[in-house]
Design a protein around this motif. Structure first.
Motif: not given
Length: 190
Positions: A147-152
Protein backbone atom coordinates in the motif's frame (compact mmCIF):
# COMPACT_ATOMS: atom_id res chain seq x y z
CA UNK A 1 -25.61 -42.54 32.90
CA UNK A 2 -23.09 -43.07 30.08
CA UNK A 3 -24.78 -40.35 28.02
CA UNK A 4 -24.51 -37.93 30.94
CA UNK A 5 -20.79 -38.61 31.41
CA UNK A 6 -20.18 -38.32 27.67
CA UNK A 7 -22.15 -35.05 27.47
CA UNK A 8 -20.33 -33.64 30.51
CA UNK A 9 -16.94 -34.64 29.04
CA UNK A 10 -17.81 -33.10 25.67
CA UNK A 11 -18.95 -29.89 27.35
CA UNK A 12 -15.68 -29.71 29.34
CA UNK A 13 -13.59 -30.16 26.19
CA UNK A 14 -15.54 -27.53 24.29
CA UNK A 15 -15.19 -25.11 27.22
CA UNK A 16 -11.42 -25.57 27.28
CA UNK A 17 -11.15 -25.04 23.52
CA UNK A 18 -13.39 -21.95 23.68
CA UNK A 19 -11.39 -20.38 26.53
CA UNK A 20 -8.11 -21.22 24.77
CA UNK A 21 -9.27 -19.55 21.57
CA UNK A 22 -10.33 -16.43 23.45
CA UNK A 23 -6.88 -16.16 25.07
CA UNK A 24 -5.15 -16.52 21.70
CA UNK A 25 -7.31 -13.78 20.21
CA UNK A 26 -6.19 -11.36 22.91
CA UNK A 27 -2.52 -12.09 22.14
CA UNK A 28 -2.57 -12.00 18.33
CA UNK A 29 -4.09 -9.21 16.21
CA UNK A 30 -7.19 -9.96 14.21
CA UNK A 31 -6.26 -11.17 10.72
CA UNK A 32 -9.47 -9.71 9.31
CA UNK A 33 -8.53 -6.24 10.60
CA UNK A 34 -5.14 -6.55 8.93
CA UNK A 35 -6.61 -7.57 5.59
CA UNK A 36 -8.85 -4.50 5.51
CA UNK A 37 -5.85 -2.18 5.20
CA UNK A 38 -6.34 0.33 2.37
CA UNK A 39 -4.38 2.97 0.52
CA UNK A 40 -6.25 5.53 2.63
CA UNK A 41 -4.66 3.99 5.72
CA UNK A 42 -1.28 4.12 3.96
CA UNK A 43 -1.83 7.86 3.56
CA UNK A 44 -2.38 8.03 7.31
CA UNK A 45 0.99 6.30 7.78
CA UNK A 46 2.72 8.84 5.54
CA UNK A 47 5.36 10.82 7.48
CA UNK A 48 7.28 13.02 5.02
CA UNK A 49 8.71 13.48 1.55
CA UNK A 50 12.10 15.02 0.66
CA UNK A 51 13.63 15.90 -2.69
CA UNK A 52 16.97 14.09 -2.86
CA UNK A 53 17.67 14.62 -6.57
CA UNK A 54 21.03 16.37 -6.06
CA UNK A 55 22.53 14.40 -3.20
CA UNK A 56 25.67 12.27 -3.58
CA UNK A 57 23.85 9.34 -1.96
CA UNK A 58 21.28 9.37 -4.76
CA UNK A 59 24.02 9.22 -7.41
CA UNK A 60 25.58 6.19 -5.70
CA UNK A 61 22.18 4.53 -5.27
CA UNK A 62 21.31 5.15 -8.92
CA UNK A 63 24.54 3.47 -10.04
CA UNK A 64 23.80 0.48 -7.79
CA UNK A 65 20.22 0.21 -9.03
CA UNK A 66 21.23 0.43 -12.69
CA UNK A 67 23.91 -2.25 -12.27
CA UNK A 68 21.52 -4.52 -10.34
CA UNK A 69 18.85 -4.13 -13.05
CA UNK A 70 21.40 -5.13 -15.70
CA UNK A 71 22.25 -8.22 -13.64
CA UNK A 72 18.77 -9.23 -12.48
CA UNK A 73 18.39 -11.78 -9.73
CA UNK A 74 16.65 -14.79 -11.20
CA UNK A 75 15.38 -16.11 -7.89
CA UNK A 76 12.06 -14.60 -6.99
CA UNK A 77 10.74 -14.81 -3.45
CA UNK A 78 8.65 -17.95 -3.15
CA UNK A 79 5.02 -16.92 -3.29
CA UNK A 80 6.01 -13.30 -2.67
CA UNK A 81 5.23 -13.59 1.03
CA UNK A 82 7.23 -12.20 3.93
CA UNK A 83 8.42 -14.64 6.59
CA UNK A 84 5.71 -15.83 8.97
CA UNK A 85 8.00 -15.94 12.01
CA UNK A 86 11.03 -13.69 11.95
CA UNK A 87 13.10 -12.25 14.76
CA UNK A 88 12.43 -8.67 15.72
CA UNK A 89 15.13 -6.11 14.92
CA UNK A 90 17.63 -6.24 12.08
CA UNK A 91 16.28 -9.58 10.78
CA UNK A 92 12.82 -8.10 10.26
CA UNK A 93 14.23 -4.91 8.73
CA UNK A 94 16.35 -6.96 6.29
CA UNK A 95 13.28 -9.05 5.38
CA UNK A 96 11.31 -5.90 4.53
CA UNK A 97 14.17 -4.43 2.49
CA UNK A 98 14.62 -7.66 0.53
CA UNK A 99 10.88 -7.84 -0.16
CA UNK A 100 10.81 -4.30 -1.54
CA UNK A 101 14.25 -4.01 -3.12
CA UNK A 102 15.13 -7.32 -4.71
CA UNK A 103 12.19 -9.71 -4.85
CA UNK A 104 10.15 -8.00 -7.60
CA UNK A 105 7.05 -8.86 -5.56
CA UNK A 106 5.50 -5.40 -5.45
CA UNK A 107 3.75 -4.57 -8.71
CA UNK A 108 3.83 -1.01 -10.00
CA UNK A 109 4.02 0.72 -13.36
CA UNK A 110 7.71 1.03 -14.11
CA UNK A 111 8.90 4.13 -15.88
CA UNK A 112 12.06 4.80 -17.84
CA UNK A 113 14.76 6.87 -16.20
CA UNK A 114 14.66 10.59 -17.00
CA UNK A 115 17.50 13.10 -17.02
CA UNK A 116 18.24 15.17 -15.10
CA UNK A 117 17.55 12.59 -12.42
CA UNK A 118 14.60 13.30 -10.15
CA UNK A 119 14.50 11.47 -6.83
CA UNK A 120 12.35 11.73 -3.73
CA UNK A 121 12.42 10.03 -0.35
CA UNK A 122 9.09 9.01 1.14
CA UNK A 123 8.95 7.96 4.78
CA UNK A 124 6.04 5.90 6.09
CA UNK A 125 5.39 4.39 9.47
CA UNK A 126 4.19 0.81 9.73
CA UNK A 127 2.78 -1.15 12.63
CA UNK A 128 3.35 -4.77 13.67
CA UNK A 129 2.95 -7.05 16.65
CA UNK A 130 5.90 -8.57 18.54
CA UNK A 131 4.78 -11.85 20.11
CA UNK A 132 5.83 -13.47 23.37
CA UNK A 133 9.02 -15.00 21.95
CA UNK A 134 10.09 -11.70 20.30
CA UNK A 135 9.12 -12.80 16.79
CA UNK A 136 6.92 -11.09 14.23
CA UNK A 137 4.53 -12.77 11.82
CA UNK A 138 5.69 -10.35 9.15
CA UNK A 139 3.57 -11.99 6.46
CA UNK A 140 0.52 -10.45 8.14
CA UNK A 141 1.89 -6.94 7.56
CA UNK A 142 3.32 -7.03 4.03
CA UNK A 143 0.14 -5.41 2.68
CA UNK A 144 1.32 -2.21 4.37
CA UNK A 145 4.43 -2.06 2.17
CA UNK A 146 2.38 -2.83 -0.95
CA UNK A 147 0.00 0.00 0.00
CA UNK A 148 2.91 2.38 0.65
CA UNK A 149 4.25 1.83 -2.87
CA UNK A 150 0.74 2.25 -4.32
CA UNK A 151 0.38 5.52 -2.39
CA UNK A 152 3.77 6.70 -3.70
CA UNK A 153 2.58 5.96 -7.24
CA UNK A 154 -0.50 8.09 -6.64
CA UNK A 155 1.59 10.93 -5.19
CA UNK A 156 4.06 11.10 -8.10
CA UNK A 157 1.51 10.60 -10.88
CA UNK A 158 1.68 11.17 -13.85
CA UNK A 159 5.34 10.21 -13.46
CA UNK A 160 6.21 6.62 -12.69
CA UNK A 161 8.71 4.78 -10.53
CA UNK A 162 11.90 4.01 -12.45
CA UNK A 163 13.68 2.51 -9.40
CA UNK A 164 12.81 2.11 -5.76
CA UNK A 165 14.97 1.29 -2.77
CA UNK A 166 13.80 0.92 0.82
CA UNK A 167 15.57 1.20 4.16
CA UNK A 168 13.57 -0.16 7.09
CA UNK A 169 13.88 0.17 10.84
CA UNK A 170 12.37 -2.32 13.25
CA UNK A 171 12.09 -1.60 16.96
CA UNK A 172 11.67 -4.32 19.54
CA UNK A 173 11.56 -3.83 23.29
CA UNK A 174 9.09 -6.40 24.54
CA UNK A 175 5.82 -7.89 23.49
CA UNK A 176 3.00 -5.87 21.93
CA UNK A 177 2.24 -3.52 19.07
CA UNK A 178 5.12 -1.42 17.74
CA UNK A 179 5.56 1.26 15.10
CA UNK A 180 8.68 1.71 12.96
CA UNK A 181 9.55 3.48 9.70
CA UNK A 182 10.44 2.60 6.13
CA UNK A 183 12.11 5.21 3.92
CA UNK A 184 11.61 4.62 0.20
CA UNK A 185 14.03 6.36 -2.15
CA UNK A 186 12.19 6.63 -5.45
CA UNK A 187 13.89 7.58 -8.70
CA UNK A 188 11.24 8.97 -10.99
CA UNK A 189 10.67 8.09 -14.62
CA UNK A 190 8.31 8.66 -17.54
Amino acid sequence: MKNSIFTLGLFACLSIVFVGCQNNESEVPETQELQNFTIQEAKEQFVEVKDVSNTPETSVLLEELISSSQNPVNAKRVGCVLDSDIGCGSDAAAEIEEYINTSNCIAYNRGTLIFPVEAEQFTYSYSYYVDSDSDINMDLYQFQFDAHVADIQNRISPKKIAFISAVASNRCGGRGFKVSNVTYTVILGN
